[in-house]
Design a protein around this motif. Structure first.
Motif, PDB file in Angstrom:
ATOM      1  N   MET A   1       0.852  -1.175   0.000  1.00  0.00           N
ATOM      2  CA  MET A   1       0.000   0.000   0.000  1.00  0.00           C
ATOM      3  C   MET A   1       0.898   1.238   0.000  1.00  0.00           C
ATOM      4  N   THR A  14      -1.338   8.243   4.265  1.00  0.00           N
ATOM      5  CA  THR A  14      -2.341   7.189   4.301  1.00  0.00           C
ATOM      6  C   THR A  14      -2.979   7.077   5.684  1.00  0.00           C
ATOM      7  N   ILE A  64      -0.008  -1.260   7.012  1.00  0.00           N
ATOM      8  CA  ILE A  64       0.610  -0.366   6.038  1.00  0.00           C
ATOM      9  C   ILE A  64       2.121  -0.425   6.133  1.00  0.00           C
TER      10      ILE A  64
END
Length: 66
Positions: A1, A14, A64
Motif C-alpha cells: 500500500m 495514508t 501499512i
C-alpha cells in the motif's frame, strides 16, 4: 500500500483516512457500549475509550508499515 494518497490533487499521508475511519468506528462503538451499560462496569471509562481507539487505529496502521 502506498504511504501517500492523492485526493483531488492533494497529497496526504495514508494514516489520515485510517484515523478518520477509526474515529467514526470509535464513535459507533462508544454509543453501543454506553447504551448497553458496559461503562458501568469499567473502572475508568475515559481511559478505556482511549485504549480502544488506539487499538482500532493501530491494527490497520500496522498493515501499512509492515
Amino acid at each position: 500500500m502506498p504511504l501517500d494518497i492523492t485526493l483531488f490533487g492533494i497529497q496526504m499521508p495514508t494514516l489520515l483516512p485510517i484515523f478518520t475511519a477509526s474515529a467514526v468506528l470509535q464513535i459507533l462503538f462508544d454509543r453501543v457500549m454506553s447504551d448497553t451499560g458496559f461503562y458501568n462496569h469499567v473502572w475508568h471509562p475515559g481511559l478505556f475509550r482511549t485504549a480502544v481507539f488506539i487499538c482500532i487505529f493501530t491494527i490497520p496502521s500496522l498493515f501499512i508499515y509492515h
